[in-house]
Enzyme design. Structure first.
Site, PDB file in Angstrom:
ATOM      1  N   PRO A   2       0.831  -1.211   0.000  1.00  0.00           N
ATOM      2  CA  PRO A   2       0.000   0.000   0.000  1.00  0.00           C
ATOM      3  C   PRO A   2       0.862   1.256   0.000  1.00  0.00           C
ATOM      4  O   PRO A   2       1.855   1.327   0.709  1.00  0.00           O
ATOM      5  CB  PRO A   2      -0.787  -0.097   1.309  1.00  0.00           C
ATOM      6  CG  PRO A   2      -0.583  -1.476   1.817  1.00  0.00           C
ATOM      7  CD  PRO A   2       0.676  -1.997   1.222  1.00  0.00           C
ATOM      8  N   GLU A   3       0.516   2.203  -0.843  1.00  0.00           N
ATOM      9  CA  GLU A   3       1.168   3.512  -0.823  1.00  0.00           C
ATOM     10  C   GLU A   3       0.215   4.487  -0.129  1.00  0.00           C
ATOM     11  O   GLU A   3      -0.864   4.115   0.325  1.00  0.00           O
ATOM     12  CB  GLU A   3       1.507   3.962  -2.241  1.00  0.00           C
ATOM     13  CG  GLU A   3       2.583   3.081  -2.892  1.00  0.00           C
ATOM     14  CD  GLU A   3       3.151   3.691  -4.168  1.00  0.00           C
ATOM     15  OE1 GLU A   3       3.035   4.906  -4.365  1.00  0.00           O
ATOM     16  OE2 GLU A   3       3.719   2.927  -4.978  1.00  0.00           O
TER      17      GLU A   3
END
Ligand SMILES: [Zn+2]
Length: 276
Positions: A2-3
């Site tokens: 996840p960013e």
């Protein structure tokens, strides 16, 4: 992995269940994720009100009425489910095998943390210690904050001899940006990922035109991604350049082709024609 946009989307999804609610019961199914849970984890949460659920880079921060802060990182595979009817449901799903932490909130919702690969973490910063928390201490400016603009980006890039792409992945330069959105923002700003980071600033650290374009592009790319992550077309063909080697450049009027190069061991995608 996840960013920032995925973490921000998680924050917006669980905030209604947690913000302004108390932890009524905290169930821990293991002693650790990536690191051990802190001592007396459940006891330090139970009875506390979540005054605010915020995000810093890729970390979620729940500010508690005790003055302590619950720190959460999703790692590679962490996710939350919210069971709004409370109890049941979520606990049964998956046999609970990867449901490592369960929060019963006074809002009536049950918030369940699921993490098959267990690279996530939960920790608690004692009152007054959040600023000194190791992962947060050196973190750079928050790109979705109102203050983030060309001057702040230029100051962070000033004197840096690494390439712009590599600089953008450095959490001290910009918080939360990862490999995908670094490529996307550079394409949107028409800046080459191979350019030296220091070229965004004058010798005195003032922003050049490129810094203005890049600061705006970073915000636009991240905001679009948050919206898309929260809607149903998540993971549809939404990237301009990322993972699109060989495709025609999407810039209007550009006849270039997207190329893949490797910088600091990571893939970069860009158009050598319109990114200078
Ligand atoms: Zn192009």
């Amino acid at each position: 992995m996840p960013e920032l946009p995925e973490v921000e989307a998680v924050r917006r999804e669980i905030a209604p269940a947690m913000q302004g609610a108390r932890f009524e019961h905290v169930l821990l199914r293991r002693a650790n994720l990536r690191i051990p849970f802190p001592r007396n984890f459940a006891g330090r949460l139970e009875g506390q009100l979540v005054e605010a659920l915020t995000r810093r880079g890729k970390y979620l921060l729940a500010g508690l009425s005790s003055g302590e802060t619950l720190i959460i990182h999703l790692g590679m595979s962490g996710s939350f489910d919210v069971d709004r009817d409370g109890a049941a449901g979520g606990l049964e799903r998956d046999g609970g095998r990867h449901d490592h932490v369960v929060f019963d909130m006074s809002s009536g919702a049950t918030v369940i943390f699921n993490d098959p690969r267990r690279f996530g973490l939960m920790d608690i910063a004692a009152r007054g210690r959040l600023e000194r928390y190791p992962a947060l201490r050196a973190m750079g400016p928050e790109p979705l904050s109102p203050e983030f603009a060309a001057d702040i980006l230029a100051r962070a890039c000033r004197g840096r001899k690494v390439s712009l792409k590599v600089a953008l992945l450095d959490q001290r330069v910009v918080a939360g940006l990862g490999n995908i959105y670094a490529s996307e923002a550079l394409h949107r700003a028409h800046l080459s990922p191979r350019r030296r980071a220091s070229t965004l600033a004058t010798a005195g650290g003032a922003p050049r035109e490129g810094a203005r374009r890049l600061a705006a592009a970073i915000k636009a790319v991240l905001n679009d991604a948050v919206e898309r992550t929260m809607s149903d077309d998540y993971r549809s063909s939404r990237f301009r350049v990322y993972d699109r080697a060989g495709a025609a450049c999407p810039t209007r009027g550009c006849a270039g082709t997207i190329k893949r190069i490797v910088q600091a061991g990571r893939s970069t995608f860009y158009c050598a024609t319109c990114q200078r």
